[in-house]
Enzyme design. Sequence first.
Site, mmCIF file in Angstrom:
data_model
loop_
_atom_site.group_PDB
_atom_site.id
_atom_site.type_symbol
_atom_site.label_atom_id
_atom_site.label_comp_id
_atom_site.label_asym_id
_atom_site.label_seq_id
_atom_site.Cartn_x
_atom_site.Cartn_y
_atom_site.Cartn_z
ATOM 1 N N ASP A 13 -0.007 -0.204 -8.651
ATOM 2 C CA ASP A 13 1.136 -0.940 -9.195
ATOM 3 C C ASP A 13 1.763 -0.037 -10.259
ATOM 4 O O ASP A 13 1.126 0.908 -10.757
ATOM 5 C CB ASP A 13 0.642 -2.257 -9.814
ATOM 6 C CG ASP A 13 1.658 -2.926 -10.699
ATOM 7 O OD1 ASP A 13 2.794 -3.138 -10.230
ATOM 8 O OD2 ASP A 13 1.341 -3.218 -11.874
ATOM 9 N N ASP A 15 4.562 -1.193 -13.113
ATOM 10 C CA ASP A 15 4.832 -1.784 -14.427
ATOM 11 C C ASP A 15 3.639 -2.556 -14.958
ATOM 12 O O ASP A 15 3.190 -3.499 -14.345
ATOM 13 C CB ASP A 15 6.067 -2.680 -14.333
ATOM 14 C CG ASP A 15 7.308 -1.863 -14.007
ATOM 15 O OD1 ASP A 15 7.913 -2.110 -12.950
ATOM 16 O OD2 ASP A 15 7.642 -0.949 -14.782
HETATM 17 C C1 XBP Z 1 7.285 -5.398 -12.384
HETATM 18 C C2 XBP Z 1 8.481 -6.216 -12.127
HETATM 19 C C3 XBP Z 1 9.838 -5.563 -12.197
HETATM 20 C C4 XBP Z 1 10.096 -4.997 -13.584
HETATM 21 C C5 XBP Z 1 11.569 -4.786 -13.835
HETATM 22 O O1 XBP Z 1 6.964 -4.789 -11.155
HETATM 23 O O2 XBP Z 1 8.350 -7.392 -11.847
HETATM 24 O O3 XBP Z 1 10.785 -6.574 -11.909
HETATM 25 O O4 XBP Z 1 9.664 -5.974 -14.539
HETATM 26 O O5 XBP Z 1 12.077 -3.895 -12.875
HETATM 27 P P1 XBP Z 1 5.428 -4.266 -10.841
HETATM 28 P P2 XBP Z 1 13.422 -4.291 -12.077
HETATM 29 O O6 XBP Z 1 4.485 -4.842 -11.875
HETATM 30 O O7 XBP Z 1 5.154 -4.771 -9.436
HETATM 31 O O8 XBP Z 1 5.519 -2.762 -10.929
HETATM 32 O O9 XBP Z 1 14.442 -4.723 -13.109
HETATM 33 O O10 XBP Z 1 13.830 -3.015 -11.353
HETATM 34 O O11 XBP Z 1 13.010 -5.398 -11.158
HETATM 35 MG MG MG Z 2 2.640 -4.833 -12.749
#
Ligand code: XBP
Ligand code: MG
Length: 275
Positions: A13, A15
Site C-alpha cells: 500500500d 499512503d
Molecule cells: C489512500 C487514499 C487516497 C489518498 C489521497 O490510498 O485513500 O485517496 O488519501 O489520494 P492508499 P487521492 O492508502 O490505498 O494508498 O486524492 O489521489 O485519492
Molecule cells: Mg493506506
Amino acid sequence: MTEPPALEALVWDVDGTLADTERDGHRVAFNRAFRDAGGPFAAWDWDEARYGDLLAVAGGPERVLHHWRAIDAAGAAAADAPARVAAVHALKTAHYVALVRGGAVALRPGVRRLIADARAAGLRLAIATTTTPANVEALLRHTLGPASPGWFACIAAAEADEPKKPAPDVYRRVLRTLGLPAEACVAFEDSAAGTEAAAGAGIATLVTRNAYTVAHRLPPVMADLDGLGEPACDARGRAVSPAGLVDWRGIVGLEDVRSWHRQWWQRATAAPDAA
Ligand code: XBP
Ligand code: MG
C-alpha cells in the site's frame, strides 16, 4: 496439512504504509487546492481531526464530494458539481506532487531497508493503492530514486470504474498482473479498509498502523505492528505464531516476513481439530 506456498511477492500500500503522506501531504494539498479553486471551496480548510474523519472515505474526489454533501447538499447536487470536484482534485494532485518533490514526505522507518532486502532476495514487488497514479510516481521517484518505479512489477493505482478499498479489486488486479496466487504474496497495509481489501483478495497482511489508524478494528492479519522498526527503534505489536497472535517487538526483517507468512498459511490449512 499442506506445505505453505513459497513467498514470491511483497505488495505495498502507499499512503500511510510506504510513507505517512496524509497529514502533511494530502491534507495540505487539499487545503491549497481549495484556496486556489475559490467558489464553493474558498472557505474550506480541513484540520487534522476533520481530515482523519474524512479518511474513512477512500479516494480524494469521493472525499471532497462527501464533505460537500455534508455542508451543502444542494450545492453538491448541482449540475456542475462533478466538474468542480474533478477540477479541484486536479489542483490538489498538482499541489501534492509539488509537496512530495519538495521533500514534505519521507518513507516510514524500515521501508527502504525491507524493499532493498526483498530485491536482493529476488522477491517481486508490487503496489496496490487507492491514490492517483501521479502521486505514486512522485513519491517513489523522490524517496527511492528515479529508477524505482521500474522496481515494481505492477503499480496498481486508482482507476476509473474500479471500486476502491475496502473492495479487493485493486489487489486482485495486482495478482492477475503478477500471475501469482494470493498465497504467494504478502500485503503491507496501514488501515482497516486496506487490510479488508487485501484479505478480500486472500492475501496475508502485515499491518503497520499510524496515528490515523491506531484505533482501527482489523480483520485477522499475520502481524499488527506500529511500524517496521529500525536500529535503536523497535517495532512493537503482535504477530502470528503457532499459538496464534502473540506480542512481538523488534526490527522486521525479511526472514520475519517469511516466517509469519509460513505460519499464517500453516494455521490456515491446518485441519480444524489440529488447530
Ligand atoms: C489512500 C487514499 C487516497 C489518498 C489521497 O490510498 O485513500 O485517496 O488519501 O489520494 P492508499 P487521492 O492508502 O490505498 O494508498 O486524492 O489521489 O485519492
Ligand atoms: Mg493506506
